[in-house]
Design a protein around this motif. Structure first.
Motif, short mmCIF file in Angstrom:
data_model
loop_
_atom_site.label_atom_id
_atom_site.label_comp_id
_atom_site.label_asym_id
_atom_site.label_seq_id
_atom_site.Cartn_x
_atom_site.Cartn_y
_atom_site.Cartn_z
N GLU A 101 0.93 -1.22 0.12
CA GLU A 101 0.03 0.07 -0.12
C GLU A 101 0.98 1.21 -0.04
O GLU A 101 1.96 1.06 0.18
N PRO A 102 0.23 2.55 -0.52
CA PRO A 102 1.05 3.55 -0.54
C PRO A 102 1.57 3.99 0.84
O PRO A 102 0.91 3.90 2.05
N SER A 103 2.76 4.61 1.05
CA SER A 103 3.53 4.87 2.29
C SER A 103 2.97 6.40 2.78
O SER A 103 3.16 7.13 1.86
N GLU A 104 2.44 6.61 3.81
CA GLU A 104 2.04 7.85 4.24
C GLU A 104 3.23 8.79 4.34
O GLU A 104 3.01 10.00 4.11
N VAL A 105 4.12 8.28 4.90
CA VAL A 105 5.40 8.97 5.31
C VAL A 105 6.23 9.34 4.02
O VAL A 105 6.50 10.74 3.84
N LEU A 106 6.25 8.62 3.10
CA LEU A 106 6.74 8.84 1.81
C LEU A 106 6.10 9.92 0.87
O LEU A 106 6.62 10.88 0.32
N THR A 107 4.97 9.71 0.97
CA THR A 107 3.90 10.56 0.28
C THR A 107 3.97 11.99 0.88
O THR A 107 3.98 12.80 0.06
N ARG A 108 3.84 11.91 2.19
CA ARG A 108 4.11 13.49 2.80
C ARG A 108 5.35 13.88 2.34
O ARG A 108 5.46 15.40 2.03
N LYS A 109 6.57 13.35 2.53
CA LYS A 109 7.72 13.85 2.39
C LYS A 109 7.94 14.49 0.81
O LYS A 109 8.37 15.44 0.51
N LYS A 110 7.20 13.61 0.03
CA LYS A 110 7.40 14.03 -1.35
C LYS A 110 6.52 15.44 -1.78
O LYS A 110 6.97 16.29 -2.47
N GLN A 111 5.36 15.45 -1.10
CA GLN A 111 4.54 16.69 -1.13
C GLN A 111 5.22 17.91 -0.41
O GLN A 111 5.23 18.97 -0.95
N ALA A 116 8.51 18.23 0.11
CA ALA A 116 9.63 18.62 -1.06
C ALA A 116 9.07 19.51 -2.44
O ALA A 116 9.75 20.31 -2.68
N GLU A 117 7.91 18.90 -2.86
CA GLU A 117 7.39 19.68 -4.08
C GLU A 117 7.02 21.07 -3.67
O GLU A 117 7.07 22.04 -4.37
N ASP A 118 6.25 21.22 -2.54
CA ASP A 118 6.00 22.34 -1.92
C ASP A 118 7.20 23.43 -1.63
O ASP A 118 7.04 24.81 -1.82
N ALA A 119 8.21 22.78 -1.11
CA ALA A 119 9.48 23.43 -1.03
C ALA A 119 10.00 24.11 -2.10
O ALA A 119 10.55 25.13 -2.33
N LYS A 120 10.00 23.19 -3.36
CA LYS A 120 10.50 23.52 -4.57
C LYS A 120 9.82 24.63 -5.31
O LYS A 120 10.39 25.71 -5.76
N LYS A 121 8.44 24.59 -5.02
CA LYS A 121 7.58 25.66 -5.63
C LYS A 121 7.80 27.02 -4.93
O LYS A 121 7.68 28.05 -5.66
N THR A 122 7.88 26.98 -3.62
CA THR A 122 8.06 28.27 -2.92
C THR A 122 9.49 28.68 -3.25
O THR A 122 9.49 29.99 -3.30
N ILE A 123 10.50 27.87 -3.50
CA ILE A 123 11.78 28.45 -3.89
C ILE A 123 11.76 29.21 -5.32
O ILE A 123 12.42 30.10 -5.48
N GLU A 124 10.79 28.51 -6.29
CA GLU A 124 10.91 28.93 -7.49
C GLU A 124 10.15 30.19 -7.58
O GLU A 124 10.51 31.31 -8.14
#
Length: 302
Positions: A275-285, A287-295
Motif C-alpha cells: 500500500e502507499p506509504s503515508e510518510v513517503l507521500t508526505r515527504k514528497k509533497q 519537497a514539491e511545496d518547498a521547490k515551488k516556494t523557492i521557484e
C-alpha cells in the motif's frame, strides 16, 4: 417562613436535561452489584469479571449506536462526570497509602522510575499497529496507556480531528472495556508463576489508569489476602506517581520516540502490505511545496 434553596438557572436546566444519566447510572450500579464477581478458572490464572465490566457493557448497549436510550449530547455530558465519580475511590487509595507509608518508602526509587519502563511497550505495539493497517493513528494509540491525561495531551498537541487523536481515543475506549478483564487475568497469571514478589506486582498495577489498577489489585488481593493492604497501598502510590510523571514522560520521550519510530517503520511496513506509504507521500509533497516556494521567490527577485 420556609427558606428556599436557590439554584442557578443553568445548573437547574442542566440537571433537568441530564437526570436520565444519573437515574440509569444508579440502575446500572444496582444491576452490576447484584451480579457481583464472576470467576472463570483458565489454566494457572483466573479470569475475573468485575461489576464495572457489566456497568460498561450496559452503558454501551444504552448508547446512541445500539438502543439509543442516550443521545450523543448526553454521552458528551456524561464523560465529564467520570472524574467526579472516581474521586471517592481516589481518596480511599490515598488513605490506604498513608496508612502503609513504611511499606511505600521501603520500595525505594522503583516507584519513581517505573514509568520509564512503560516506554518499552512502544517498540512492540507500534509495529503491530502498522501491520494492522493504522497510519498516524498508531502514534496516538501506542505512545502510552492512553487514559484521560494522555488523551487530553494528544488532543491538545495534534487537534481533536487528527488521526493521532482518533488512535488515542480508540485505545481509551477499548482499554476501559477490555482492559479491566485483561489486567485482572494477567495479574493472576503472573502471580501464579511465583517469579515476582507480591509488592512488585502491586507496584506494577499502578500504570496510570485507575480502572485498570482496581481490576489488577482486586485479583492480587484474592491471591495474597494476607498482603491485601500493602498491595493496595503500593498500587495506589504507584498509580499517583504514574499520573504525575507519566504526562512528562509522554511529552518529552513517549511521543517523540513514537513519531521517530513511525517515520522509520511505516515505509517498509507499507511496502510489506503493498500500500502507499503515508510518510513517503508526505515527504514528497513537502519537497514539491518547498521547490515551488523557492521557484516563486526566485521569480520575484528577478
Amino acid at each position: 417562613m420556609k427558606k428556599e434553596i436557590y439554584m442557578y438557572p443553568s445548573t437547574k436546566a442542566r440537571f433537568q436535561a441530564e437526570y436520565k444519566i444519573f437515574l440509569l447510572a444508579f440502575v446500572f450500579i444496582v444491576i452490576a452489584d447484584s451480579i457481583g464477581q464472576i470467576k472463570v478458572p483458565l489454566g494457572p490464572g483466573t479470569l475475573i469479571l468485575f461489576p464495572i465490566f457489566y456497568s460498561l457493557l450496559l452503558g454501551i448497549i444504552s448508547g446512541p449506536e445500539v438502543l439509543k436510550i442516550f443521545k450523543k449530547k448526553e454521552v458528551k455530558a456524561a464523560s465529564k462526570l467520570v472524574i467526579v465519580a472516581i474521586c471517592p475511590f481516589i481518596a480511599k487509595l490515598g488513605i490506604n497509602a498513608g496508612a502503609s507509608l513504611e511499606t511505600v518508602l521501603s520500595a525505594g526509587p522503583a516507584l519513581l522510575f517505573q514509568e520509564v519502563g512503560n516506554l518499552g511497550t512502544i517498540f512492540f505495539a507500534l509495529p503491530v499497529a502498522l501491520l494492522l493497517g493504522l497510519k498516524r493513528e498508531a502514534i496516538g494509540a501506542t505512545h502510552s496507556i492512553n487514559r484521560e491525561s494522555n488523551l487530553a495531551l494528544i488532543t491538545d498537541m495534534f487537534g481533536p480531528d487528527s488521526p493521532e487523536t482518533r488512535g488515542s481515543l480508540s485505545i481509551y475506549v477499548v482499554g476501559g472495556m477490555v482492559g479491566t478483564i485483561y489486567f485482572g487475568f494477567l495479574a493472576t497469571m503472573i502471580a501464579s508463576l511465583n517469579v515476582f514478589h507480591p509488592y512488585a506486582l502491586g507496584m506494577a498495577s499502578g500504570v496510570g489508569a485507575g480502572i485498570l489498577m482496581a481490576s489488577s489489585v482486586a485479583s492480587l488481593t484474592l491471591v495474597y489476602p494476607d498482603m491485601a493492604t500493602q498491595i493496595s497501598a503500593l498500587a495506589s502510590t504507584s498509580e499517583t506517581l504514574s499520573g504525575l510523571t507519566g504526562i512528562y514522560v509522554a511529552i518529552f520521550v513517549g511521543i517523540p520516540l513514537t513519531q521517530k519510530l513511525y517515520e522509520l517503520l511505516e515505509p517498509p511496513i507499507a511496502r510489506l502490505r503493498k500500500e502507499p506509504s503515508e510518510v513517503l507521500t508526505r515527504k514528497k509533497q513537502e519537497a514539491e511545496d518547498a521547490k515551488k516556494t523557492i521557484e516563486e521567490i526566485t521569480v520575484e527577485e528577478e
